[in-house]
Design a protein around this motif. Structure first.
Motif, PDB file in Angstrom:
ATOM      1  N   UNK A  28      18.071  20.486  -4.557  1.00 49.88           N
ATOM      2  CA  UNK A  28      18.062  20.125  -3.329  1.00 49.88           C
ATOM      3  C   UNK A  28      19.155  20.756  -2.408  1.00 49.88           C
ATOM      4  N   UNK A  29      18.419  21.386  -1.174  1.00 45.25           N
ATOM      5  CA  UNK A  29      19.255  22.282  -0.431  1.00 45.25           C
ATOM      6  C   UNK A  29      19.224  21.698   1.011  1.00 45.25           C
ATOM      7  N   UNK A  30      20.556  21.687   1.532  1.00 47.67           N
ATOM      8  CA  UNK A  30      20.372  21.330   2.977  1.00 47.67           C
ATOM      9  C   UNK A  30      20.715  22.433   4.027  1.00 47.67           C
ATOM     10  N   UNK A  31      20.098  22.836   4.808  1.00 45.27           N
ATOM     11  CA  UNK A  31      20.494  23.853   5.648  1.00 45.27           C
ATOM     12  C   UNK A  31      21.326  23.635   6.656  1.00 45.27           C
ATOM     13  N   UNK A  32      22.456  24.542   6.664  1.00 52.66           N
ATOM     14  CA  UNK A  32      23.457  24.056   7.569  1.00 52.66           C
ATOM     15  C   UNK A  32      23.654  25.002   8.506  1.00 52.66           C
ATOM     16  N   UNK A  33      23.049  26.392   8.298  1.00 53.31           N
ATOM     17  CA  UNK A  33      22.964  27.281   9.556  1.00 53.31           C
ATOM     18  C   UNK A  33      21.749  28.168   9.230  1.00 53.31           C
ATOM     19  N   UNK A  34      21.598  29.019  10.382  1.00 58.84           N
ATOM     20  CA  UNK A  34      20.344  30.010   9.881  1.00 58.84           C
ATOM     21  C   UNK A  34      20.530  31.050  11.196  1.00 58.84           C
ATOM     22  N   UNK A  35      20.024  32.408  10.534  1.00 54.46           N
ATOM     23  CA  UNK A  35      19.686  33.361  11.620  1.00 54.46           C
ATOM     24  C   UNK A  35      18.397  33.835  11.632  1.00 54.46           C
ATOM     25  N   UNK A  36      17.989  34.951  12.149  1.00 52.82           N
ATOM     26  CA  UNK A  36      16.726  35.524  12.503  1.00 52.82           C
ATOM     27  C   UNK A  36      15.823  35.656  10.900  1.00 52.82           C
ATOM     28  N   UNK A  37      16.745  35.940   9.906  1.00 51.32           N
ATOM     29  CA  UNK A  37      15.988  36.237   8.477  1.00 51.32           C
ATOM     30  C   UNK A  37      16.717  35.316   7.445  1.00 51.32           C
ATOM     31  N   UNK A  38      17.734  34.530   7.570  1.00 47.71           N
ATOM     32  CA  UNK A  38      18.274  33.665   6.475  1.00 47.71           C
ATOM     33  C   UNK A  38      18.643  32.337   6.784  1.00 47.71           C
ATOM     34  N   UNK A  39      18.586  31.584   5.708  1.00 43.39           N
ATOM     35  CA  UNK A  39      18.977  30.161   5.867  1.00 43.39           C
ATOM     36  C   UNK A  39      20.290  30.254   4.936  1.00 43.39           C
ATOM     37  N   UNK A  40      21.259  29.377   5.663  1.00 42.63           N
ATOM     38  CA  UNK A  40      22.727  29.218   4.661  1.00 42.63           C
ATOM     39  C   UNK A  40      22.273  27.533   4.444  1.00 42.63           C
ATOM     40  N   UNK A  41      22.504  27.402   3.001  1.00 39.59           N
ATOM     41  CA  UNK A  41      22.163  26.180   2.834  1.00 39.59           C
ATOM     42  C   UNK A  41      23.511  25.493   1.935  1.00 39.59           C
ATOM     43  N   UNK A  42      23.713  24.416   1.953  1.00 42.41           N
ATOM     44  CA  UNK A  42      24.634  23.563   0.866  1.00 42.41           C
ATOM     45  C   UNK A  42      24.040  23.147  -0.119  1.00 42.41           C
ATOM     46  N   UNK A  43      24.445  23.028  -1.311  1.00 40.02           N
ATOM     47  CA  UNK A  43      23.357  22.646  -2.581  1.00 40.02           C
ATOM     48  C   UNK A  43      24.037  21.313  -2.886  1.00 40.02           C
ATOM     49  N   UNK A  44      23.099  20.385  -2.730  1.00 38.62           N
ATOM     50  CA  UNK A  44      23.261  19.071  -3.172  1.00 38.62           C
ATOM     51  C   UNK A  44      22.893  18.554  -4.462  1.00 38.62           C
ATOM     52  N   UNK A  45      21.868  19.129  -5.073  1.00 44.36           N
ATOM     53  CA  UNK A  45      21.466  19.260  -6.587  1.00 44.36           C
ATOM     54  C   UNK A  45      21.031  20.502  -6.863  1.00 44.36           C
ATOM     55  N   UNK A  46      21.801  21.150  -7.818  1.00 42.29           N
ATOM     56  CA  UNK A  46      21.468  22.469  -8.396  1.00 42.29           C
ATOM     57  C   UNK A  46      20.238  22.489  -9.598  1.00 42.29           C
ATOM     58  N   UNK A  47      19.980  23.685  -9.654  1.00 39.46           N
ATOM     59  CA  UNK A  47      18.580  23.894 -10.617  1.00 39.46           C
ATOM     60  C   UNK A  47      18.250  25.122 -10.592  1.00 39.46           C
ATOM     61  N   UNK A  48      17.197  25.695 -11.258  1.00 41.25           N
ATOM     62  CA  UNK A  48      16.667  27.080 -11.207  1.00 41.25           C
ATOM     63  C   UNK A  48      15.596  27.144 -10.085  1.00 41.25           C
TER      64      UNK A  48
END
Length: 162
Positions: A5-25
């Motif tokens: 589970x990732x929550x997007x906290x920021x973005x630009x033209x190519x990338x999303x910056x996410x905060x990890x709420x539940x990790x996994x492969x």
């Protein structure tokens, strides 16, 4: 399966910056659910059309249609089967997204059976009690439609939503 589970906290033209709420492969060719997003592909994709042609030749009693959101989506699957010479196959509409719940009556009208995919819905509906309440609701709606539609519940409930 809702493990990561990732929550997007920021973005630009190519990338999303996410905060990890539940990790996994995370690996290639995996799906991604966006609770507030709309599905941007047609229900009958070119690959679906090819698969439905093959299915029409096999002539099973039922075929499950994934990602339906409206009754029109079910009709498109039925039309594709008819175009490939088979109008006898019954269609199970998989209720996997909130938009399908919003259009449930129209989906029931077009489909021969309705499957509640609780694992997929669990990715969108984070309230477990609310999620579990939909299966009997869909089954009751099928009965009330008096068309003989069947309501089917799937057993996997999404992991990682807690």
């Amino acid at each position: 399966d809702g493990i990561v589970k990732l929550v997007v906290v920021d973005k630009d033209d190519k990338d999303l910056i996410c905060e990890c709420h539940a990790a996994g492969k995370i690996s290639n060719h995996k799906g991604c659910n966006m609770p507030s997003g709309k599905l941007s592909v047609n229900v009958v994709t070119p690959k679906d059309a090819k698969d439905l042609k093959f299915i029409a030749e096999l002539n099973p009693e039922y075929v499950a249609a994934s990602f339906v959101g409206t009754g029109e989506d079910v009709k498109k699957v039925r039309d594709c089967l008819k175009e490939n010479g088979n109008s006898d196959i019954k269609i199970i509409a998989k209720v996997e997204r909130p938009v399908a719940l919003e259009n449930l009556d129209a989906i029931i009208e077009e489909a021969d059976a309705v499957m509640v995919a609780r694992g997929d819905l669990g990715e969108y509906l984070f309230d477990g009690a609310r999620l579990l309440s939909f299966r009997p609701s869909v089954t009751n709606s099928c009965i009330l439609a008096r068309r003989g539609n069947r309501g089917v519940g799937c057993s996997q409930v999404a992991k990682g939503n807690g």
